[in-house]
Scaffold this active site. Sequence first.
Site, short mmCIF file in Angstrom:
data_model
loop_
_atom_site.label_atom_id
_atom_site.label_comp_id
_atom_site.label_asym_id
_atom_site.label_seq_id
_atom_site.Cartn_x
_atom_site.Cartn_y
_atom_site.Cartn_z
N TYR A 1 57.52 88.46 100.98
CA TYR A 1 56.17 88.91 101.33
C TYR A 1 55.11 87.89 100.91
CZ TYR A 1 57.04 93.78 102.76
OH TYR A 1 57.40 94.92 103.44
N LYS B 1 71.75 89.93 98.87
CA LYS B 1 72.60 89.39 99.94
C LYS B 1 73.19 88.08 99.41
CE LYS B 1 74.15 89.38 104.24
NZ LYS B 1 75.08 90.38 104.78
N ASP C 1 73.36 95.03 103.46
CA ASP C 1 73.86 95.69 104.68
C ASP C 1 74.79 96.84 104.31
OD1 ASP C 1 75.62 93.77 103.66
OD2 ASP C 1 76.38 93.15 105.63
N ASP D 1 61.59 97.56 100.77
CA ASP D 1 60.75 98.17 101.80
C ASP D 1 61.64 98.96 102.76
OD1 ASP D 1 58.42 98.64 103.38
OD2 ASP D 1 59.11 97.10 104.77
N ASP E 1 62.49 103.37 102.82
CA ASP E 1 62.25 104.23 103.99
C ASP E 1 63.53 104.98 104.35
OD1 ASP E 1 59.60 103.42 104.32
OD2 ASP E 1 59.81 103.18 106.49
C1 IPM Z 1 55.12 100.03 102.24
C2 IPM Z 1 54.51 99.57 103.54
C3 IPM Z 1 53.83 98.23 103.30
C4 IPM Z 1 54.90 97.24 102.88
C5 IPM Z 1 53.02 97.69 104.50
C6 IPM Z 1 52.02 98.70 105.01
C7 IPM Z 1 52.34 96.39 104.17
O1 IPM Z 1 55.49 99.50 104.53
O2 IPM Z 1 54.36 100.24 101.28
O3 IPM Z 1 56.33 100.20 102.19
O4 IPM Z 1 55.56 96.64 103.74
O5 IPM Z 1 55.06 97.04 101.68
MG MG Z 2 57.39 100.29 103.93
#
Ligand code: IPM
Ligand code: MG
Length: 362
Positions: A141, A191, A224, A248, A252
């Site tokens: 990032y 990885k 993976d 990230d 999710d």
């Molecule tokens: C998160 C979001 C952020 C990230 C975005 C909105 C920049 O997806 O907080 O997970 O990628 O970190």
């Molecule tokens: Mg995110």
Amino acid sequence: MSVKIAVLPGDGIGIEIVDEALKVLDVLNKHFGLDAHWEKAGIGGAGYDESGDPYPEATQKLVHACDAVLLGAVGGPKWESLAKPLRPEAGLLRIREDLGLFANYRPSKVQRQLLDASTLKPEVIEGVDILVVRELVSGIYFGKPRGIEERDGERYGFNTMGYRESEIRRIARKAFEAARLRSNRVCSVEKANVLDVSELWRSVVIELHKEEFSDVELSHMYVDNAAMQLIRNPRQFDVIVTGNLFGDILSDEASMLTGSIGMLPSASIGEKFAMYEPIHGSAPDIAGQDKANPLATILSVAMMLRFSLDRVDLADLLERAVEQTLDAGVRTVDLAFNGEASVSCSGMGDAVCKQLLAISEA
Ligand code: IPM
Ligand code: MG
């Protein structure tokens, strides 16, 4: 002790879910001896609209002067065509970097009342309680060089994934410490079969483990495989520690095990500052309709009480109030299934406040 909170609602549903969290803080102030004050400021698209900067100077000043930050969400179609540094997401990345919030804690705990809300079978997800510890201010990032340029007559886009030994050490330490307060297991995800940065990651984690945390059970997994194992058998995980990009993605994925991303809070903590936010985004499609689920933000307040405001008692209480609200069958639309009735965003906030008041009167 009086505490000051910087409140940054941001964009989309950020505004309505933060309002519900503030209702809860009001009740804690009035009935439970909390002495919290707050001031609002802009971030993301809201920051850009008021000052031309997604992380305005006034906001920077405010967050540096507060005990904790509560953030809603950022982003929306309105700002998508702006240059990258002006987009809402850039504001979020800058506040994380500016406050040095290197450790991002993302718990995914399946609430038994919501077992049927998941797209996975109840027997797979029952009892899942995972904490993703994501490195938040380095890795791909932030790595340099980065950019899009002309090479050999065509455009070439590139980023750099890099970690310093010290950065790996400090996030791994947080993961081991967190594991000791849970089921004492850490799975480090990278990885290392392909990436040099991951090879270093793995060896630093192994060194630190040997030196200071040999009582914690440590395993390693390629990202993976981890993505697959999270769906196949999520109960095998306790703490997952990983870098910024993998964290990230996996956070999710882990969140959806619980049925609704609208339930999950997060804490981002550095040496001096801490910020609390739901892990979901600004959901522009339902913004302003009073339909969003405010529980992730309300539970982020609970994390703030626990980690920044030294009020573990109130954190426990608030988590209990949320649990009892769900027990009573109150559901926002994302949690309602099999034709169950649902309440609005503010209806859910009110229900949690009512539950808190019932506890105070009992
Ligand atoms: C998160 C979001 C952020 C990230 C975005 C909105 C920049 O997806 O907080 O997970 O990628 O970190
Ligand atoms: Mg995110």
